[in-house]
Design an enzyme around this catalytic site. Structure first.
Site, short mmCIF file in Angstrom:
data_model
loop_
_atom_site.label_atom_id
_atom_site.label_comp_id
_atom_site.label_asym_id
_atom_site.label_seq_id
_atom_site.Cartn_x
_atom_site.Cartn_y
_atom_site.Cartn_z
N HIS A 266 0.84 -1.20 0.00
CA HIS A 266 0.00 0.00 0.00
C HIS A 266 0.89 1.26 0.00
CE1 HIS A 266 -3.80 -2.18 1.61
NE2 HIS A 266 -3.04 -2.99 0.92
N GLU B 290 0.87 3.92 1.71
CA GLU B 290 1.30 4.40 3.02
C GLU B 290 2.45 3.55 3.55
OE1 GLU B 290 -1.72 3.69 1.96
OE2 GLU B 290 -3.28 4.92 2.87
N CYS C 175 -6.86 2.62 4.23
CA CYS C 175 -7.62 1.42 4.58
C CYS C 175 -7.30 1.02 6.03
CB CYS C 175 -7.28 0.28 3.62
SG CYS C 175 -5.64 -0.41 3.88
N CYS D 97 -3.70 -0.07 6.70
CA CYS D 97 -2.69 0.98 6.83
C CYS D 97 -2.85 1.74 8.15
CB CYS D 97 -2.74 1.94 5.65
SG CYS D 97 -2.12 1.17 4.14
ZN ZN Z 1 -3.89 0.68 2.83
#
Ligand code: ZN
Length: 333
Positions: A106, A108, A133, A136
């Site tokens: 992801h 992040e 999400c 994260c």
């Molecule tokens: Zn995420």
């Protein structure tokens, strides 16, 4: 409280999304990009644009997103963060075709590896193209700056800013499993003590004349020492060597919730993307340093991932011992 109400209540300032474009090419005319803007350049951008720090971060999100590599979803995610050093870091999502989705990185998470790669010790502000999400939000609970970082995102031209406690209240985190008064958290220096086994030492000695391998070994070992593995106590580091003899290395990073953890291969690939590794298939060899007989091991997973993204690559595993743990082969039957 509805999400819409959140946008206008106690969540902090609302920032207007801009569309700043900064020339991030390392070399004029090349397609190489940098994922870090130095502090003096950040100051120059702030003064020349008249923007606030939040406006500058938000204005760079689209540019970060354009660097994403999501062959499965084609859904570009960009993250931009300001570190305590004054530097700005980019993060993007990575997906790997023909592999299960849980191998994805992801934006992040990419950004945290980017910050580690540049020696950043604290992130002050993060702006993301999409709502982070749950995975994260959990991953960011590992940060030493988890209580102070502000995270901005939103739809349209308006972004809202939140603390992590607002985004993930009553969260399960490092304090539930560790004595955090005595444990360096993510982005703080880690000092894992590791020694190669005799077998691994012989393997390294046998290639004494191979300067690229020696560099990959040195970097993989350094990443293993810097690995964030407080839950399993199984630090690991991995380096990839490309056909052009470039070396990219990354550490294993754990999460208290286990699943958001990043493998050392994912971290090394992130560093490769940051430092302009052209394509995963250019990887010739991978060097993995991990604990012999550890409760967490990466060799088999790395082989499965490499079989898809770099099928020609060989994997050299260098087992190590930690003074903290008695290795199984020293135990009496
Ligand atoms: Zn995420």
């Amino acid at each position: 409280m509805s999400a819409e109400a959140d946008q206008t209540s106690s969540v902090g300032e609302i920032v207007t999304r801009g569309s700043l474009t900064v020339d991030l090419s390392r070399d004029s005319g090349s397609d190489k990009h940098t994922f870090c803007i130095e502090a003096d350049e950040v100051q120059r951008l702030l003064s020349s644009s008249g923007q606030s720090e939040d406006e500058l971060l938000c204005g760079l999100i689209q540019q970060a997103s354009s660097l994403a590599r999501p062959p499965i979803s084609s859904f570009l995610v960009g993250a931009v963060a300001l570190g305590v050093s004054g530097r700005i870091f980019f993060g993007v999502n990575l997906e790997f075709a023909r592999l299960p989705l849980y191998n994805s990185v992801h934006a992040e998470q990419f950004l945290v590896v980017n910050a580690l790669h540049h020696g950043e010790r604290e992130l002050r502000k993060l702006a993301v193209s999409e709502a982070p999400c749950g995975h994260c939000r959990q991953f960011y609970s590992e940060l030493s700056c988890a209580d102070s970082i502000r995270i901005s995102f939103g739809k349209g031209q308006k972004l809202s800013s939140y603390t992590l406690a607002e985004l993930l209240p009553q969260r399960f985190g490092p304090g539930d499993l560790l004595d955090i008064s005595n444990t360096p958290l993510l982005l703080q220096p880690q000092q894992n003590s590791l020694q190669l086994t005799e077998e691994a030492h012989d393997r390294v000695e046998a290639r004494a004349g191979d300067a690229t391998f020696q560099e990959a070994f040195r970097q993989a070992a350094a990443q293993a020492r810097a690995s964030y593995a407080p839950y399993s106590q199984c630090p690991a580091g991995l380096a990839v060597i490309t056909a052009k003899q470039d070396v990219y290395a990354g550490p294993y990073i754990e999460s208290a919730a286990f699943n958001p953890s990043l493998s050392p291969l994912q971290a090394a690939i992130i560093v490769g993307v940051i430092d302009s590794m052209p394509c995963y298939t250019h990887v010739n060899e991978v060097v993995l340093v991990e604990l012999e007989g550890g409760a967490v091991q990466h060799e088999l997973t790395a082989r499965v991932v490499l079989a898809q993204i770099a099928p020609e690559a060989t994997l050299t595993v260098l087992p190590a011992l930690s003074p903290k743990k008695k290795p199984p082969h020293h135990e009496m039957p």
